[in-house]
Design an enzyme around this catalytic site. Structure first.
Site, PDB file in Angstrom:
ATOM      1  N   ARG A  13       0.873  -1.044  -0.041  1.00  0.00           N
ATOM      2  CA  ARG A  13      -0.094  -0.059  -0.034  1.00  0.00           C
ATOM      3  C   ARG A  13       0.963   1.301  -0.003  1.00  0.00           C
ATOM      4  O   ARG A  13       1.123   1.845  -0.934  1.00  0.00           O
ATOM      5  CB  ARG A  13      -1.096  -0.091   1.203  1.00  0.00           C
ATOM      6  CG  ARG A  13      -2.320   0.765   0.919  1.00  0.00           C
ATOM      7  CD  ARG A  13      -1.968   2.404   1.303  1.00  0.00           C
ATOM      8  NE  ARG A  13      -1.531   2.715   2.601  1.00  0.00           N
ATOM      9  CZ  ARG A  13      -1.315   4.113   2.725  1.00  0.00           C
ATOM     10  NH1 ARG A  13      -1.099   4.990   2.024  1.00  0.00           N
ATOM     11  NH2 ARG A  13      -0.562   4.235   4.107  1.00  0.00           N
ATOM     12  N   HIS A 208       9.038   7.309   8.749  1.00  0.00           N
ATOM     13  CA  HIS A 208       9.751   7.436   7.621  1.00  0.00           C
ATOM     14  C   HIS A 208      11.356   7.654   8.073  1.00  0.00           C
ATOM     15  O   HIS A 208      11.694   8.143   8.899  1.00  0.00           O
ATOM     16  CB  HIS A 208       9.364   8.551   6.737  1.00  0.00           C
ATOM     17  CG  HIS A 208       8.081   8.071   5.931  1.00  0.00           C
ATOM     18  ND1 HIS A 208       7.669   8.226   4.611  1.00  0.00           N
ATOM     19  CD2 HIS A 208       6.875   7.395   6.707  1.00  0.00           C
ATOM     20  CE1 HIS A 208       6.667   7.944   4.441  1.00  0.00           C
ATOM     21  NE2 HIS A 208       6.178   7.529   5.555  1.00  0.00           N
ATOM     22  N   CYS A 239       4.482   9.555   0.930  1.00  0.00           N
ATOM     23  CA  CYS A 239       3.147  10.172   0.412  1.00  0.00           C
ATOM     24  C   CYS A 239       3.175  10.829  -0.800  1.00  0.00           C
ATOM     25  O   CYS A 239       4.428  11.872  -1.216  1.00  0.00           O
ATOM     26  CB  CYS A 239       2.743  11.114   1.591  1.00  0.00           C
ATOM     27  SG  CYS A 239       1.391  12.029   1.139  1.00  0.00           S
TER      28      CYS A 239
END
Length: 310
Positions: A13, A208, A239
């Site tokens: 994802r 991250h 993102c």
């Protein structure tokens, strides 16, 4: 006694969503099955979003259909942003629905085209729908530690958002360092305050490694009492709606570190390394993971080893 750490694998994802190459459905299904064989018990498989904005997720239903024979102790989670996404996720047989919004007004507008207040109202109605079908819900707060448009936040901003979520009955909250701006002291202090004020919630971290502090932030989270973390195979992802949002923390790197330190993850590091190397071949580029390149710290070499000739 070893302390257990739960890893949610997000490679299919959050990992793939930013990739320019469209990965075929069959590979995603085989990757999830491979992750399950490696001992991963919780996987964020896909997101039910409009394919115009995230083309990599256009096959969400097909991926879930290919995983109907999953073991009972494995949870397949999916992301949804609106009513349509929730209905798609329910029909597809998701085990948990993840909803997300941003602490940043600017980022939330770019990501969801709503104000933060509008997103919270929307999430409240989505939670009620999930409750009707008895589906667990997890709420992610993106840019929890800072936004590339608005800067780094004070902890009070996050505490107020968590309070609003708990008032809705939310029991599982994820704090996301969406663009890798957080540092260890900030992680430790924020998570400690959240857990002190809301001890009843399950707190997760989505970190991250954008600026090289991912592993240190994991340890800071553990020091604060967090035991649930998101990570991505080979460290891919980011993102698409924020500048410089590269690099989830790398699953096999984090597992390798934790196992060396005496924590228990239940994940087979050797199988994960092989899966990461396979993914690197698939994407045809060098990926951020380090253990996949160097091998484990306990891997020894022959004394006859010589550097390659130049």
């Amino acid at each position: 006694m070893k302390k257990n750490i739960t890893i949610t694998e997000v490679v299919t994802r959050d990992g793939l969503q930013i990739e320019p190459m469209i990965v075929e459905t069959e590979y995603k299904i085989s990757m999830v099955k491979r992750l399950i064989e490696s001992g991963i018990k919780r996987i964020e498989v896909t997101s039910f979003v409009h394919p115009k904005y995230v083309p990599q997720m256009s096959d969400a239903e097909a991926v879930m259909k290919g995983l109907t024979d999953r073991p009972e102790d494995v949870a397949l989670c999916t992301l949804a942003l609106n009513e349509r996404g929730v209905e798609r996720a329910i029909t597809a047989g998701t085990d948990e629905i993840n909803f997300t919004f941003s602490a940043s007004e600017t980022h939330n507008q770019k990501n969801a085209r709503r104000s933060v207040a509008e997103s919270l109202n929307n999430i409240n109605s989505l939670i009620r729908r999930a409750e009707e079908v008895k589906l667990p819900v997890n709420i992610g707060i993106a840019t929890s530690f800072g936004c590339p448009f608005e800067g780094i936040y004070k902890t009070e901003r996050i505490l107020e958002l968590v309070r609003q979520l708990t008032d809705m009955g939310v029991q599982s909250v994820l704090l996301a360092d969406t663009t890798g701006m957080a540092h260890p002291r900030q992680i430790r202090e924020t998570c400690s305050q959240v857990l002190d004020q809301f001890p009843e919630i399950k707190l997760q971290l989505h970190l991250h490694n954008t600026r090289g502090m991912g592993a240190a932030n994991v340890l800071a989270g553990i020091e604060a009492g967090v035991t649930h973390f998101d990570s991505s195979l080979a460290g891919i992802g980011g993102c698409p709606f924020a500048p410089g949002a590269s690099g989830n923390i790398c699953t096999e790197d984090v597992v390798h570190m934790l196992e060396l330190m005496g924590y228990e993850t239940g994940i087979d590091i050797d199988k994960m390394i092989l899966a990461a190397r396979d993914l690197e071949k698939k994407l045809n580029k060098q990926l951020p993971g380090q253990v996949m390149k160097a091998g484990k710290s306990v891997d020894l070499h022959s004394i006859d080893w010589q550097p390659a000739a130049r």
